[in-house]
Design a protein around this motif. Structure first.
Motif, mmCIF file in Angstrom:
data_model
loop_
_atom_site.group_PDB
_atom_site.id
_atom_site.type_symbol
_atom_site.label_atom_id
_atom_site.label_comp_id
_atom_site.label_asym_id
_atom_site.label_seq_id
_atom_site.Cartn_x
_atom_site.Cartn_y
_atom_site.Cartn_z
ATOM 1 N N LEU A 82 38.712 -47.708 39.799
ATOM 2 C CA LEU A 82 40.135 -47.373 39.828
ATOM 3 C C LEU A 82 40.813 -47.604 38.477
ATOM 4 O O LEU A 82 42.042 -47.620 38.401
ATOM 5 N N THR A 83 40.030 -47.763 37.413
ATOM 6 C CA THR A 83 40.591 -48.090 36.097
ATOM 7 C C THR A 83 41.670 -47.107 35.675
ATOM 8 O O THR A 83 42.777 -47.501 35.289
ATOM 9 N N ASN A 84 41.365 -45.829 35.756
ATOM 10 C CA ASN A 84 42.328 -44.817 35.327
ATOM 11 C C ASN A 84 43.542 -44.776 36.245
ATOM 12 O O ASN A 84 44.678 -44.546 35.780
ATOM 13 N N LEU A 85 43.336 -45.006 37.538
ATOM 14 C CA LEU A 85 44.446 -45.025 38.483
ATOM 15 C C LEU A 85 45.401 -46.177 38.165
ATOM 16 O O LEU A 85 46.627 -45.997 38.160
ATOM 17 N N LEU A 86 44.854 -47.356 37.901
ATOM 18 C CA LEU A 86 45.695 -48.515 37.576
ATOM 19 C C LEU A 86 46.506 -48.255 36.316
ATOM 20 O O LEU A 86 47.695 -48.596 36.241
ATOM 21 N N LYS A 87 45.874 -47.642 35.315
ATOM 22 C CA LYS A 87 46.579 -47.326 34.077
ATOM 23 C C LYS A 87 47.678 -46.299 34.323
ATOM 24 O O LYS A 87 48.799 -46.427 33.808
ATOM 25 N N TYR A 88 47.354 -45.279 35.111
ATOM 26 C CA TYR A 88 48.342 -44.235 35.403
ATOM 27 C C TYR A 88 49.570 -44.821 36.085
ATOM 28 O O TYR A 88 50.711 -44.548 35.695
ATOM 29 N N VAL A 89 49.341 -45.636 37.125
ATOM 30 C CA VAL A 89 50.463 -46.200 37.870
ATOM 31 C C VAL A 89 51.306 -47.099 36.979
ATOM 32 O O VAL A 89 52.540 -47.047 37.002
ATOM 33 N N SER A 90 50.653 -47.938 36.179
ATOM 34 C CA SER A 90 51.392 -48.836 35.294
ATOM 35 C C SER A 90 52.233 -48.051 34.295
ATOM 36 O O SER A 90 53.412 -48.352 34.068
ATOM 37 N N TYR A 91 51.648 -47.033 33.669
ATOM 38 C CA TYR A 91 52.400 -46.203 32.726
ATOM 39 C C TYR A 91 53.551 -45.489 33.430
ATOM 40 O O TYR A 91 54.646 -45.343 32.882
ATOM 41 N N TYR A 92 53.300 -45.054 34.651
ATOM 42 C CA TYR A 92 54.307 -44.283 35.384
ATOM 43 C C TYR A 92 55.549 -45.115 35.684
ATOM 44 O O TYR A 92 56.678 -44.644 35.528
ATOM 45 N N VAL A 93 55.343 -46.359 36.115
ATOM 46 C CA VAL A 93 56.491 -47.157 36.537
ATOM 47 C C VAL A 93 57.035 -48.065 35.442
ATOM 48 O O VAL A 93 58.198 -48.494 35.510
ATOM 49 N N ALA A 94 56.228 -48.375 34.423
ATOM 50 C CA ALA A 94 56.690 -49.319 33.396
ATOM 51 C C ALA A 94 56.631 -48.750 31.981
ATOM 52 O O ALA A 94 57.206 -49.327 31.064
ATOM 53 N N GLY A 95 55.920 -47.660 31.791
ATOM 54 C CA GLY A 95 55.811 -47.075 30.463
ATOM 55 C C GLY A 95 54.782 -47.737 29.576
ATOM 56 O O GLY A 95 54.670 -47.420 28.394
ATOM 57 N N ASP A 96 54.008 -48.665 30.139
ATOM 58 C CA ASP A 96 52.953 -49.348 29.385
ATOM 59 C C ASP A 96 51.919 -49.871 30.380
ATOM 60 O O ASP A 96 51.950 -49.519 31.560
ATOM 61 N N LEU A 97 50.994 -50.712 29.910
ATOM 62 C CA LEU A 97 49.918 -51.216 30.774
ATOM 63 C C LEU A 97 50.204 -52.599 31.348
ATOM 64 O O LEU A 97 49.304 -53.253 31.866
ATOM 65 N N SER A 98 51.464 -53.018 31.295
ATOM 66 C CA SER A 98 51.802 -54.390 31.687
ATOM 67 C C SER A 98 51.612 -54.675 33.167
ATOM 68 O O SER A 98 51.507 -55.839 33.568
ATOM 69 N N LEU A 99 51.553 -53.634 34.001
ATOM 70 C CA LEU A 99 51.467 -53.858 35.443
ATOM 71 C C LEU A 99 50.073 -53.624 36.013
ATOM 72 O O LEU A 99 49.896 -53.670 37.230
ATOM 73 N N CYS A 100 49.086 -53.384 35.157
ATOM 74 C CA CYS A 100 47.744 -53.049 35.646
ATOM 75 C C CYS A 100 47.195 -54.084 36.611
ATOM 76 O O CYS A 100 46.543 -53.739 37.605
ATOM 77 N N GLU A 101 47.427 -55.352 36.351
ATOM 78 C CA GLU A 101 46.874 -56.405 37.200
ATOM 79 C C GLU A 101 47.618 -56.527 38.527
ATOM 80 O O GLU A 101 47.107 -57.123 39.475
ATOM 81 N N LYS A 102 48.820 -55.972 38.605
ATOM 82 C CA LYS A 102 49.611 -56.054 39.827
ATOM 83 C C LYS A 102 49.431 -54.842 40.731
ATOM 84 O O LYS A 102 49.623 -54.926 41.940
ATOM 85 N N VAL A 103 49.060 -53.721 40.131
ATOM 86 C CA VAL A 103 48.942 -52.477 40.893
ATOM 87 C C VAL A 103 47.879 -52.614 41.976
ATOM 88 O O VAL A 103 46.755 -53.023 41.711
ATOM 89 N N GLY A 104 48.250 -52.288 43.208
ATOM 90 C CA GLY A 104 47.304 -52.329 44.317
ATOM 91 C C GLY A 104 47.078 -53.699 44.907
ATOM 92 O O GLY A 104 46.256 -53.851 45.806
ATOM 93 N N ASP A 105 47.794 -54.712 44.425
ATOM 94 C CA ASP A 105 47.647 -56.076 44.937
ATOM 95 C C ASP A 105 48.808 -56.381 45.885
ATOM 96 O O ASP A 105 49.942 -56.556 45.438
ATOM 97 N N PRO A 106 48.568 -56.447 47.193
ATOM 98 C CA PRO A 106 49.667 -56.668 48.147
ATOM 99 C C PRO A 106 50.373 -58.000 47.953
ATOM 100 O O PRO A 106 51.519 -58.160 48.384
#
Length: 242
Positions: free
Chosen positions: A79-103
């Motif tokens: 899911l590497t690319n998915l995590l990057k996409y979501v982080s860029y989409y909502v924050a404009g950078d990779l700062s949220l990669c570790e939070k994406v998909g974590d309930p």
């Protein structure tokens, strides 16, 4: 999202000049475009009461949530690319990669999770949903970024959704179709077992992609009162390539 939304409004306002029927607008997209089509449809329902409603939505292997990537179709996938996409989409950078998909990074649970994803889930406390279009970390809970988080999908137009059995985000499509169906929305869910993410771009040379494009077209024809061609396959049945 606003580019898509305002384009829809512009097309409806200029329907006569464009030679189109503004009561028969259908939004369609694949992958991240599926996300935008679903989100723009939701935004149109909520904000554009003086305009004709969107007639239907066609989503091709869409991205629809970032609440939980720890089970189901997401497990065992890269899911590497998915995590990057979501982080860029909502924050404009990779700062949220570790939070994406974590309930654990969300407050409570979205309504769909208890209803169609996890029968053991509790709905209390409910997820805090912030209906804002501002770019911030809170957009991980923004229904206009991730339409599957919408607590009340009633009133959305008919849905056609194509999922891929091999795809890590297959459950996004499955859960969205089940969630909308549970809220009275007409749904046609199709699952392809042999194709990979992005295969629809091959419709010019790949028979399987062409078949699915034709099936989506049948759905569009049906919801624009255009005479249909071939008989439709029963909705919800997985297709095993061609």
């Amino acid at each position: 999202l606003l580019d898509v939304y305002y384009t829809v409004l512009w097309a409806q306002l200029n329907a006569q000049k464009l030679g189109i029927d503004n009561t028969k607008v259908i939004l369609m997209g694949d992958s991240s475009g599926g996300n935008l089509a679903a989100a723009a449809t939701l935004l149109h329902r909520d904000k554009s009461h003086s305009f004709p409603s969107v007639k239907a939505q066609v989503l091709i292997y869409p991205v629809l949530q970032c609440y939980n990537y720890t089970c189901g179709s997401y497990v065992g996938k890269d899911l590497t690319n998915l995590l990057k996409y979501v982080s860029y989409y909502v924050a404009g950078d990779l700062s949220l990669c570790e939070k994406v998909g974590d309930p654990e990074c969300h407050v409570g649970q979205p309504a769909f999770w208890a209803a169609v994803a996890d029968s053991t889930a509790t709905t209390v406390p409910q997820m805090i949903v912030k209906r804002t279009l501002e770019s911030s970390a809170d957009n991980m809970n923004n229904v206009y970024c991730f339409p599957l988080l919408e607590e009340d999908p009633a009133g959305l137009p008919p849905l056609y959704v194509l999922a891929l059995s091999r795809d890590g985000i297959k459950d996004d499509a499955l859960h969205y179709s089940d969630w909308l169906k549970a809220n009275g929305v007409q749904v046609e869910y199709v699952e392809e077992t042999q194709a990979n993410h992005g295969f629809m771009f091959l419709y010019g040379s790949d028979e399987c992609a062409l078949q699915h494009l034709q099936r989506a077209a049948q759905f569009v024809w049906k919801h624009t009162d255009t005479k249909q061609g071939a008989d439709e396959q029963e909705p919800g049945q997985p297709l095993n390539g061609v």
